[in-house]
Design an enzyme around this catalytic site. Structure first.
Site, PDB file in Angstrom:
ATOM      1  CB  THR A   1      -0.917  -0.005   1.238  1.00  0.00           C
ATOM      2  OG1 THR A   1      -1.622  -1.244   1.256  1.00  0.00           O
ATOM      3  CG2 THR A   1      -1.916   1.147   1.210  1.00  0.00           C
TER       4      THR A   1
ATOM      5  CG  PHE B   1      -2.238   2.292   5.831  1.00  0.00           C
ATOM      6  CD1 PHE B   1      -2.258   3.362   6.703  1.00  0.00           C
ATOM      7  CD2 PHE B   1      -3.054   2.360   4.698  1.00  0.00           C
ATOM      8  CE1 PHE B   1      -3.054   4.483   6.461  1.00  0.00           C
ATOM      9  CE2 PHE B   1      -3.852   3.471   4.442  1.00  0.00           C
ATOM     10  CZ  PHE B   1      -3.849   4.540   5.320  1.00  0.00           C
ATOM     11  CB  ILE B   2       4.099  -1.167   6.353  1.00  0.00           C
ATOM     12  CG1 ILE B   2       3.971  -0.471   4.975  1.00  0.00           C
ATOM     13  CG2 ILE B   2       4.819  -2.513   6.232  1.00  0.00           C
ATOM     14  CD1 ILE B   2       2.993  -1.122   3.994  1.00  0.00           C
TER      15      ILE B   2
ATOM     16  CD  GLN C   1      -1.093 -19.517   3.735  1.00  0.00           C
ATOM     17  OE1 GLN C   1      -1.262 -20.549   3.101  1.00  0.00           O
ATOM     18  NE2 GLN C   1       0.015 -19.279   4.401  1.00  0.00           N
ATOM     19  CD  GLU C   2      -2.471 -10.022   3.201  1.00  0.00           C
ATOM     20  OE1 GLU C   2      -1.669 -10.236   2.282  1.00  0.00           O
ATOM     21  OE2 GLU C   2      -2.640  -8.906   3.724  1.00  0.00           O
TER      22      GLU C   2
ATOM     23  NE  ARG D   1     -25.004  -4.520  35.586  1.00  0.00           N
ATOM     24  CZ  ARG D   1     -24.618  -3.596  36.459  1.00  0.00           C
ATOM     25  NH1 ARG D   1     -23.707  -3.885  37.378  1.00  0.00           N
ATOM     26  NH2 ARG D   1     -25.137  -2.391  36.411  1.00  0.00           N
TER      27      ARG D   1
ATOM     28  CD  GLN E   1     -38.887 -13.448  24.304  1.00  0.00           C
ATOM     29  OE1 GLN E   1     -39.430 -12.357  24.081  1.00  0.00           O
ATOM     30  NE2 GLN E   1     -39.511 -14.586  24.111  1.00  0.00           N
TER      31      GLN E   1
ATOM     32  CG  HIS F   1     -20.142  -6.234  28.228  1.00  0.00           C
ATOM     33  ND1 HIS F   1     -20.279  -7.166  27.230  1.00  0.00           N
ATOM     34  CD2 HIS F   1     -19.176  -6.741  29.057  1.00  0.00           C
ATOM     35  CE1 HIS F   1     -19.425  -8.160  27.423  1.00  0.00           C
ATOM     36  NE2 HIS F   1     -18.760  -7.934  28.531  1.00  0.00           N
TER      37      HIS F   1
ATOM     38  N   GLY G   1     -22.997   0.037  30.354  1.00  0.00           N
ATOM     39  CA  GLY G   1     -21.939   1.054  30.478  1.00  0.00           C
ATOM     40  C   GLY G   1     -20.564   0.443  30.637  1.00  0.00           C
TER      41      GLY G   1
HETATM   42  C1  LIG Z   1      -4.072  -1.496  10.357  1.00  0.00           C
HETATM   43  C2  LIG Z   1      -3.723  -1.683   8.925  1.00  0.00           C
HETATM   44  C3  LIG Z   1      -2.705  -2.560   8.576  1.00  0.00           C
HETATM   45  C4  LIG Z   1      -2.356  -2.719   7.235  1.00  0.00           C
HETATM   46  N1  LIG Z   1      -1.275  -3.512   6.920  1.00  0.00           N
HETATM   47  C5  LIG Z   1      -0.805  -3.496   5.652  1.00  0.00           C
HETATM   48  C6  LIG Z   1       0.423  -4.146   5.314  1.00  0.00           C
HETATM   49  O1  LIG Z   1       1.049  -4.797   6.154  1.00  0.00           O
HETATM   50  N2  LIG Z   1       0.879  -4.049   4.047  1.00  0.00           N
HETATM   51  C7  LIG Z   1       0.212  -3.369   3.090  1.00  0.00           C
HETATM   52  O2  LIG Z   1       0.686  -3.310   1.958  1.00  0.00           O
HETATM   53  N3  LIG Z   1      -0.961  -2.749   3.352  1.00  0.00           N
HETATM   54  C8  LIG Z   1      -1.474  -2.789   4.619  1.00  0.00           C
HETATM   55  N4  LIG Z   1      -2.647  -2.141   4.919  1.00  0.00           N
HETATM   56  C9  LIG Z   1      -3.336  -1.410   3.864  1.00  0.00           C
HETATM   57  C10 LIG Z   1      -4.653  -2.021   3.445  1.00  0.00           C
HETATM   58  O3  LIG Z   1      -4.462  -3.229   2.758  1.00  0.00           O
HETATM   59  C11 LIG Z   1      -5.403  -0.964   2.610  1.00  0.00           C
HETATM   60  O4  LIG Z   1      -5.776   0.065   3.518  1.00  0.00           O
HETATM   61  C12 LIG Z   1      -6.594  -1.520   1.897  1.00  0.00           C
HETATM   62  O5  LIG Z   1      -6.204  -2.398   0.863  1.00  0.00           O
HETATM   63  C13 LIG Z   1      -7.466  -0.411   1.273  1.00  0.00           C
HETATM   64  O6  LIG Z   1      -6.696   0.486   0.543  1.00  0.00           O
HETATM   65  P1  LIG Z   1      -6.864   2.072   0.803  1.00  0.00           P
HETATM   66  O7  LIG Z   1      -6.716   2.297   2.257  1.00  0.00           O
HETATM   67  O8  LIG Z   1      -5.975   2.774  -0.125  1.00  0.00           O
HETATM   68  O9  LIG Z   1      -8.373   2.368   0.445  1.00  0.00           O
HETATM   69  P2  LIG Z   1      -8.940   2.748  -1.018  1.00  0.00           P
HETATM   70  O10 LIG Z   1      -8.435   1.782  -2.021  1.00  0.00           O
HETATM   71  O11 LIG Z   1      -8.712   4.192  -1.247  1.00  0.00           O
HETATM   72  O12 LIG Z   1     -10.492   2.488  -0.791  1.00  0.00           O
HETATM   73  C14 LIG Z   1     -11.354   3.436  -0.140  1.00  0.00           C
HETATM   74  C15 LIG Z   1     -12.790   2.902  -0.246  1.00  0.00           C
HETATM   75  O13 LIG Z   1     -13.135   2.760  -1.641  1.00  0.00           O
HETATM   76  C16 LIG Z   1     -13.577   1.436  -1.872  1.00  0.00           C
HETATM   77  N5  LIG Z   1     -13.193   0.977  -3.200  1.00  0.00           N
HETATM   78  C17 LIG Z   1     -11.972   1.056  -3.805  1.00  0.00           C
HETATM   79  N6  LIG Z   1     -12.010   0.478  -5.022  1.00  0.00           N
HETATM   80  C18 LIG Z   1     -13.272  -0.018  -5.193  1.00  0.00           C
HETATM   81  C19 LIG Z   1     -13.934  -0.732  -6.221  1.00  0.00           C
HETATM   82  N7  LIG Z   1     -13.293  -1.105  -7.330  1.00  0.00           N
HETATM   83  N8  LIG Z   1     -15.249  -1.057  -6.039  1.00  0.00           N
HETATM   84  C20 LIG Z   1     -15.903  -0.705  -4.923  1.00  0.00           C
HETATM   85  N9  LIG Z   1     -15.322  -0.019  -3.901  1.00  0.00           N
HETATM   86  C21 LIG Z   1     -14.022   0.317  -4.025  1.00  0.00           C
HETATM   87  C22 LIG Z   1     -12.874   0.592  -0.807  1.00  0.00           C
HETATM   88  O14 LIG Z   1     -13.533  -0.647  -0.608  1.00  0.00           O
HETATM   89  C23 LIG Z   1     -12.936   1.513   0.388  1.00  0.00           C
HETATM   90  O15 LIG Z   1     -14.190   1.408   1.014  1.00  0.00           O
HETATM   91  C24 LIG Z   1      -3.058  -2.021   6.247  1.00  0.00           C
HETATM   92  C25 LIG Z   1      -4.124  -1.180   6.593  1.00  0.00           C
HETATM   93  C26 LIG Z   1      -4.444  -1.002   7.920  1.00  0.00           C
HETATM   94  C27 LIG Z   1      -5.555  -0.057   8.265  1.00  0.00           C
END
Ligand SMILES: Cc1cc2nc3c(=O)[nH]c(=O)nc-3n(C[C@H](O)[C@H](O)[C@H](O)COP(=O)(O)OP(=O)(O)OC[C@H]3O[C@@H](n4cnc5c(N)ncnc54)[C@H](O)[C@@H]3O)c2cc1C
Length: 381
Positions: free
Chosen positions: A126, A156-157, A243-244, A270, A281, A340, A342
């Site tokens: 990313t 976001f790595i 797998q991821e 509780r 229920q 739960h 509050g």
């Molecule tokens: C805590 C965390 C850990 C992460 N770890 C890693 C990591 O180790 N390595 C790594 O490389 N990345 C990592 N990521 C990144 C993650 O994989 C991306 O955030 C994710 O793939 C979405 O990309 P983006 O944030 O750019 O969102 P965008 O691609 O900008 O998407 C924004 C919104 O638009 C929607 N959207 C985009 N394209 C389409 C489409 N074609 N059709 C419909 N909707 C769409 C998406 O679903 C989303 O709702 C991590 C992210 C987080 C938050």
């Protein structure tokens, strides 16, 4: 739990891992959440006890177990807390790139210390400007003599702060048509000149998990650190993303199971209006609905894990599991917090952190919307 693919040896492994986590992780987990990091010493202890990279071959320090051992590690770590997700990422997401596409020399160089917990890994796809649309990435690696000159920024790595070895997705041919054919994977080591870390990111949840920006400025990566062939990076990513996604689905399922378990205990103890709130229920119906969803999720997931272990093509089904189970777990978190009262909004209660931790599972490893586009394609739409 009585999974289809687990034998006695797996359950013995689970018991010993659970004992290890009770001693070495559970008592410190809240402190790690506050410090916003899982210490390296915990990684090393995991390695010493044989809880890292269980499927790596014995010749590289592993014990060549089947993927059932990985499932157990992911399940047991998630039972403690979602911030341990970086360990599953190392074991089952990054290491497979080395075992599948690495040369003999690369495997000998890196795998033993990865198994020992001395080398922590990450995968960097990313970028600030692109996540879902991976083929549009801007990071380039241009051959200059014996080195690639790597330039770009990743964000976001996961394991971004700790990582000693990062698999970086980049374009070795930025002019390729279609663009994804220009993508390659480079293994970048911690002290490579031109590689630095940006901010450690401040997240809504997964507080102990280190997530960071990575920066590459004329970073000189030796030519021999290319993984597999030039131009095949996108294909490798697509192969390993299955797998991821399965790992994310497993974590979501276990998190939902855990939230149900703690909420069942809470509602029995509780009291309101002179009786346990479990006797209302509404409480019963909510728990029954969640237990049903969770049971169905487990059945689907176990079948899917078994198919994955048999080497079947699970592309459509794993995308289904990823979106459905992560959304199921998010709904379970909301309802369990409500039950739960509050106290559920207080940090002392586990449900509070589970509620913060779960939404990201719908975002990473490919967003749930992207999962639905994959399923639609597989349905012939
Ligand atoms: C805590 C965390 C850990 C992460 N770890 C890693 C990591 O180790 N390595 C790594 O490389 N990345 C990592 N990521 C990144 C993650 O994989 C991306 O955030 C994710 O793939 C979405 O990309 P983006 O944030 O750019 O969102 P965008 O691609 O900008 O998407 C924004 C919104 O638009 C929607 N959207 C985009 N394209 C389409 C489409 N074609 N059709 C419909 N909707 C769409 C998406 O679903 C989303 O709702 C991590 C992210 C987080 C938050």
């Amino acid at each position: 739990m009585n999974h289809l693919y687990l034998k006695d040896e797996h359950e013995i492994f689970r018991s010993s891992l659970r004992r290890f986590l009770q001693k070495e992780c559970v008592p410190y987990y809240d402190e790690w959440e506050e410090n916003r990091i899982v210490p390296r010493s915990f990684w090393q202890k995991m390695g010493e006890q044989g809880f890292l990279c269980p499927d790596v071959d014995e010749s590289y320090g592993g014990y060549g177990g089947d993927w059932g051992f990985s499932v157990i590690i992911n399940e047991e770590l998630e039972r403690v807390g979602s911030s341990l997700v970086g360990i599953g990422l190392h074991n089952d997401i990054v290491i497979p790139y080395l075992t599948s596409y690495g040369t003999e020399e690369q495997k000998r160089k890196w795998l033993p210390s990865c198994v020992a917990g001395e080398t922590i890994t990450a995968i960097a796809m990313t970028e600030p400007g692109c996540g879902s649309d991976l083929a549009n990435m801007q990071t380039t690696a241009i051959l200059d003599g014996d080195h690639y000159l790597l330039n770009g920024q990743k964000t976001f790595i996961t394991n971004g702060v700790h990582a000693d070895l990062v698999i970086v997705a980049c374009k070795t041919n930025p002019q390729a048509v279609p663009p994804h054919k220009g993508m390659s994977l480079l293994a970048v080591e911690r002290n490579t000149p031109g590689f630095s870390r940006g901010r450690k990111l401040n997240k809504v949840g997964l507080h102990a998990q280190d997530t960071a920006e990575l920066i590459f400025e004329d970073c000189r990566v030796p030519k021999e650190n290319l993984l597999g062939e030039e131009g095949k990076g996108f294909t490798y990513l697509m192969e390993k993303l299955q797998q991821e996604r399965l790992i994310v689905a497993i974590a979501a399922q276990v998190s939902a199971e855990r939230m149900l378990e703690i909420t069942m205990d809470y509602v029995k103890s509780r009291k309101a209006f002179g009786k346990a709130i479990s006797k209302f229920q509404n409480t019963q119906f909510k728990l029954v609905e969640m237990a049903t969803e969770i049971e169905m999720g487990r059945t689907f997931l176990d079948q899917l894990i078994a198919e994955h272990m048999e080497g079947k093509d699970i592309v459509a089904k794993v995308s289904m599991a990823k979106w459905k189970l992560t959304e199921m777990a998010r709904d379970v978190a909301t309802q369990c917090m409500q039950l739960h009262g509050g106290y559920g909004y207080m940090e002392e209660y586990e449900i509070a952190r589970r509620y913060r931790d779960i939404p990201v599972a719908s975002i990473y490893a490919g967003t749930n919307e992207i999962m639905k586009t994959i399923i639609a394609k597989n349905l012939g739409l």
